[in-house]
Design an enzyme around this catalytic site. Structure first.
Site, PDB file in Angstrom:
ATOM      1  N   SER A 163       0.850  -1.192   0.000  1.00  0.00           N
ATOM      2  CA  SER A 163       0.000   0.000   0.000  1.00  0.00           C
ATOM      3  C   SER A 163       0.882   1.237   0.000  1.00  0.00           C
ATOM      4  O   SER A 163       2.018   1.205   0.504  1.00  0.00           O
ATOM      5  CB  SER A 163      -0.872   0.011   1.265  1.00  0.00           C
ATOM      6  N   TYR A 196      -2.172  -0.505  10.501  1.00  0.00           N
ATOM      7  CA  TYR A 196      -2.187  -0.852   9.077  1.00  0.00           C
ATOM      8  C   TYR A 196      -0.892  -0.403   8.396  1.00  0.00           C
ATOM      9  O   TYR A 196      -0.239  -1.170   7.690  1.00  0.00           O
ATOM     10  CB  TYR A 196      -3.419  -0.192   8.435  1.00  0.00           C
TER      11      TYR A 196
HETATM   12  P1  NAD Z   1     -10.937  -6.669  -0.670  1.00  0.00           P
HETATM   13  O1  NAD Z   1     -11.456  -6.629   0.709  1.00  0.00           O
HETATM   14  O2  NAD Z   1     -11.895  -6.493  -1.791  1.00  0.00           O
HETATM   15  O3  NAD Z   1     -10.114  -7.993  -0.874  1.00  0.00           O
HETATM   16  C1  NAD Z   1      -9.318  -8.561   0.125  1.00  0.00           C
HETATM   17  C2  NAD Z   1      -9.602 -10.057   0.170  1.00  0.00           C
HETATM   18  O4  NAD Z   1      -8.737 -10.661   1.126  1.00  0.00           O
HETATM   19  C3  NAD Z   1     -11.026 -10.387   0.598  1.00  0.00           C
HETATM   20  O5  NAD Z   1     -11.654 -11.207  -0.364  1.00  0.00           O
HETATM   21  C4  NAD Z   1     -10.863 -11.087   1.927  1.00  0.00           C
HETATM   22  O6  NAD Z   1     -11.828 -12.102   2.153  1.00  0.00           O
HETATM   23  C5  NAD Z   1      -9.475 -11.665   1.801  1.00  0.00           C
HETATM   24  N1  NAD Z   1      -8.885 -11.943   3.098  1.00  0.00           N
HETATM   25  C6  NAD Z   1      -8.889 -11.154   4.181  1.00  0.00           C
HETATM   26  N2  NAD Z   1      -8.267 -11.766   5.199  1.00  0.00           N
HETATM   27  C7  NAD Z   1      -7.847 -12.970   4.747  1.00  0.00           C
HETATM   28  C8  NAD Z   1      -7.145 -14.042   5.332  1.00  0.00           C
HETATM   29  N3  NAD Z   1      -6.763 -14.003   6.605  1.00  0.00           N
HETATM   30  N4  NAD Z   1      -6.872 -15.126   4.569  1.00  0.00           N
HETATM   31  C9  NAD Z   1      -7.274 -15.182   3.290  1.00  0.00           C
HETATM   32  N5  NAD Z   1      -7.958 -14.181   2.691  1.00  0.00           N
HETATM   33  C10 NAD Z   1      -8.240 -13.084   3.405  1.00  0.00           C
HETATM   34  O7  NAD Z   1      -9.827  -5.541  -0.747  1.00  0.00           O
HETATM   35  P2  NAD Z   1      -8.877  -5.071  -1.932  1.00  0.00           P
HETATM   36  O8  NAD Z   1      -9.043  -3.624  -2.104  1.00  0.00           O
HETATM   37  O9  NAD Z   1      -9.029  -5.921  -3.097  1.00  0.00           O
HETATM   38  O10 NAD Z   1      -7.458  -5.282  -1.227  1.00  0.00           O
HETATM   39  C11 NAD Z   1      -6.465  -6.133  -1.710  1.00  0.00           C
HETATM   40  C12 NAD Z   1      -5.130  -5.712  -1.138  1.00  0.00           C
HETATM   41  O11 NAD Z   1      -4.827  -4.396  -1.579  1.00  0.00           O
HETATM   42  C13 NAD Z   1      -5.066  -5.681   0.380  1.00  0.00           C
HETATM   43  O12 NAD Z   1      -3.840  -6.193   0.824  1.00  0.00           O
HETATM   44  C14 NAD Z   1      -5.144  -4.217   0.689  1.00  0.00           C
HETATM   45  O13 NAD Z   1      -4.536  -3.866   1.907  1.00  0.00           O
HETATM   46  C15 NAD Z   1      -4.390  -3.635  -0.482  1.00  0.00           C
HETATM   47  N6  NAD Z   1      -4.704  -2.226  -0.714  1.00  0.00           N
HETATM   48  C16 NAD Z   1      -5.942  -1.844  -1.121  1.00  0.00           C
HETATM   49  C17 NAD Z   1      -6.201  -0.513  -1.324  1.00  0.00           C
HETATM   50  C18 NAD Z   1      -7.532  -0.050  -1.770  1.00  0.00           C
HETATM   51  O14 NAD Z   1      -7.736   1.157  -1.815  1.00  0.00           O
HETATM   52  N7  NAD Z   1      -8.464  -0.917  -2.131  1.00  0.00           N
HETATM   53  C19 NAD Z   1      -5.207   0.432  -1.102  1.00  0.00           C
HETATM   54  C20 NAD Z   1      -3.960   0.012  -0.689  1.00  0.00           C
HETATM   55  C21 NAD Z   1      -3.715  -1.320  -0.494  1.00  0.00           C
END
Ligand code: NAD
Length: 699
Positions: A576, A589
């Protein structure tokens, strides 16, 4: 008899359906119901035809047209566009150009000249076989029960004993113009016969109506099945059982260890995909006394060995004293010995104009007490090769129960395998996609970024394992992606990245499903927001568990599999912007994301020598599609900026330097770049996909 199903084939012909159809539609119908039962024909095997009167687009006259299954495709799913159409008078005229069997291959070049109505579907090598049978409807199938007769030492006598004069017999002849003439001669000399068994090959049947042709095919196969049941009785197959098969969980655990090692040893320039089969037919064969002698004879039907190679590799293993380490240690020598054997076969059989030797590795690996592994350049081919070997097992079971099983003579097998016409087909294959043969595991694969990433990698030809804890979302993602890209390409595996045991079994499952791993996208995650005084230990630990420990656990298992394969590897962390830039009220985080990024650097250092690359993509503010942005986090962020949740996306867009929104597909694109050869010289790197944020500049 076990193996060849005891129940007879059902007659699926439905007059009520067929009556309203045009002749070509009835041909599609006949083909589909024939192909729908694998006991009638193997995948892609066999073909059907109808000779139909059509209006000639040039003269307006009625002309006789051969509709015959074209090159490629499968009878079960074929549609009208799967058939080639050719003028019968032109096909008959080809006899005048024929210079004899030594020149039969040149006849294939004339077939396009006989095309009717500009049909782009290429006519197959079997076209003359259908054209010259002087009957309007012809089926050519590869039923296991018939090939069991065709591949027996006493095939001719067995055919006579079972069918009398109703079904004839022709000695082995490679499909082509000459065999077409043989079939014509047979039909003219035996006007009452309903079909013919081709030695070592399969069945031709015909009729004066489509229904009669279909019913002759079905009843001929049923007679063979009934005869086998009667003759073989309770006799134990393959000389009886030599070893007890292991329990299912033990079998899978061994498959998980062996498949990545085999994959590594046989993936040269292009990576291979694996398939594991421990069905009862396979276990019976691999655990039998006759496994080695029968396997050494090779497969018989040309369709079988084109997919399976003439012989499988039998792995030395005694399930009563299971020393898996010794098997793993011996695989390098075993695969090298197979390649040397194959090279010797090529040298013995090659002609001056033969194409160069192809991949010398085995396709089929048989392991006593454990099952069968098959490997090919794509998952569907690996699976289908396994299905073909099961056909071959059924054939061997039948033939050796009533006679002596015979493989095709080596030279004949070679001549088909290295047929110049086959080579021409191979040369025409499209260039493989950039990730063809690659296996990717995406954690959080059911989430917004994970799903978009899976779709991007699938578009490039990779097979993808979606790993997630959210079972419902996982099923939905698997369903949608399987529909879009094909079921062979996608597998869902439910595991929690924070649980060591679950992670280990999730990777073992990946190894059994596809044969190993090439790309790990560690992306599972969450978001949390709280001022430090209100950050509970539970919240702190949850961030650390999923984003730091979870990334460590999945990376460790991926590294182990990379280590077994020894063909490099690729890891992409989805971290991130917050891992580089501090944000207010998100210490847990941000710190966990920073740990993730540093873990990636450490792993890049450790993996480099083994050609394992580790890189990071930093997203920011990907609202659309993300589950993170549906709950509390969205509200907390909106509250932090004193905005309504509806205005949040616009807020982030305005905050970015480029004034653009970031979507899951943008993150997926960066992940694909890092996972592909396009970034072959990059490791330990970070790509920010955040529409520009000066705070997160890396230098
Ligand atoms: P999302 O919530 O749509 O997807 C995350 C997925 O991870 C979910 O399907 C959830 O069920 C799964 N998950 C959570 N805990 C888990 C575990 N212990 N074991 C297995 N699966 C697990 O979110 P996203 O936006 O697609 O995020 C994906 C990645 O991107 C994350 O690491 C998040 O921190 C990072 N990220 C996202 C953003 C954003 O703005 N969306 C920004 C920076 C970083």
């Amino acid at each position: 008899m076990s193996g060849i199903a005891p129940s007879r084939l059902a007659n699926l012909w439905d007059d009520a359906r067929a009556v309203g159809m045009t002749e070509p539609e009835r041909l599609v119908y006949r083909s589909n119901i024939l192909g729908s039962d694998k006991r009638v024909t193997n995948y892609g095997g066999g073909n059907t035809s109808s000779k139909i009167m059509e209006r000639d687009p040039l003269t307006g006259e009625q002309v006789e047209v051969l509709w015959v299954k074209g090159s490629g495709g499968d009878s079960a799913s074929i549609g009208l566009d799967g058939f080639a159409t050719l003028y019968m008078d032109k096909l008959r005229a080809l006899k005048g150009l024929y210079r004899g069997v030594g020149h039969e291959d040149e006849m294939v070049g004339y077939l396009p000249h006989a095309t009717f109505n500009l049909n782009p579907r290429a006519a197959s090598i079997d076209t003359p076989l259908h054209a010259f049978v002087p009957r309007p409807y012809v089926d050519h199938m590869h039923p296991d029960a018939i090939i069991a007769i065709a591949a027996s030492k006493h095939s001719r006598a067995l055919t006579q004993a079972i069918f009398g004069d109703e079904i004839g017999w022709l000695p082995w002849k490679r499909p082509g113009f000459e065999l077409g003439l043989w079939l014509e001669k047979f039909c003219l000399e035996n006007p009452d016969a309903g079909g013919v068994i081709l030695e070592s090959h399969g069945l031709f049947t015909w009729g004066d109506t489509p229904k009669q042709c279909y019913e002759t095919t079905i009843s001929t196969i049923n007679r063979a099945i009934a005869w086998f049941e009667e003759k073989s009785g309770d006799r134990s197959a393959f000389g009886g059982q030599a070893v007890d098969p292991l329990a299912p969980a033990e079998r899978r655990a061994i498959a998980a260890r062996l498949m990545p090692r085999i994959r590594g040893l046989i993936s040269g320039e292009r990576k291979k995909l694996g398939h594991y089969d421990d069905s009862s037919a396979v276990l019976e064969f691999v655990s039998s006394k006759d496994l080695r002698p029968l396997a050494a004879l090779g497969t018989s039907c040309p369709d079988h060995f084109l997919r399976t190679k003439i012989r499988p590799l039998v792995i030395d293993f005694d399930p009563a004293n299971p020393d898996v380490d010794a098997v793993v240690a011996g695989l390098e020598a075993a695969t090298a010995a197979y390649r040397a054997d194959y090279a010797a076969y090529y040298q013995r059989c090659k002609h001056p104009d033969s194409p160069a030797i192809r991949d010398a590795n085995a396709v089929v690996y048989l392991m006593p007490g454990v099952g069968m592994f098959t490997f090919a350049l794509d998952k569907a081919t690996a699976r289908i090769s396994g299905e073909f070997y099961v056909n071959a097992i059924n054939v061997m079971r039948g033939a050796s129960a009533v006679s002596t099983y015979r493989g095709l003579p080596e030279q004949e097998a070679f001549d088909i395998e290295y047929w110049l016409l086959e080579e021409a087909k191979l040369q025409c294959l499209p260039k493989p996609r950039s990730l063809a043969g690659h296996i990717a595991l995406v954690t959080g694969g059911a989430g917004g970024i994970g799903r978009a990433t899976a779709a991007r990698l699938l578009t490039e030809g990779a097979c993808v394992v979606l790993a997630d804890i959210d079972e419902a979302a996982l099923a939905a993602a698997n369903g949608e992606l399987g529909k879009r890209f094909g079921k062979d390409f996608v597998r869902p595996v439910k595991f929690d990245v924070t649980k060591e045991g679950e992670v280990i079994s999730g990777f073992a499952e990946t190894a059994v499903e596809f044969g190993g791993i090439d790309i790990l996208v560690s992306n599972a995650g969450l978001a949390s927001s709280a001022p430090i005084e209100e950050t509970s230990l539970e919240l702190w630990n949850r961030n650390m568990d999923i984003l730091a420990t979870g990334y460590f656990l999945v990376s460790r298992e991926a590294f182990k599999l990379f280590g077994a394969q020894k063909i490099g590897g690729n890891v992409v962390f989805v971290a991130s912007k917050n891992g580089l830039a501090a944000s207010p009220n998100a210490a847990a985080y941000c710190t966990a994301k920073a740990a993730e990024i540093h873990l990636a650097r450490c792993l890049a250092l450790e993996g480099a020598e083994a050609q394992i690359r580790v890189n990071v993509v930093n997203p920011d503010a990907v609202l659309r599609g993300s589950k993170i942005w549906t709950g509390e986090w969205k509200e907390q962020r909106a509250a932090a900026y004193k905005l309504s949740t509806d205005n949040l996306e616009e807020h982030y867009r305005q905050r970015s330097m480029l004034k653009r929104s970031v979507f899951p597909e943008d993150i997926a694109e960066a992940i694909y770049f890092l996972a592909s050869e396009m970034s072959a010289k990059s490791t330990g790197n970070i790509i920010n996909v955040d529409a520009g944020n000066a705070q997160s500049f890396t230098r």
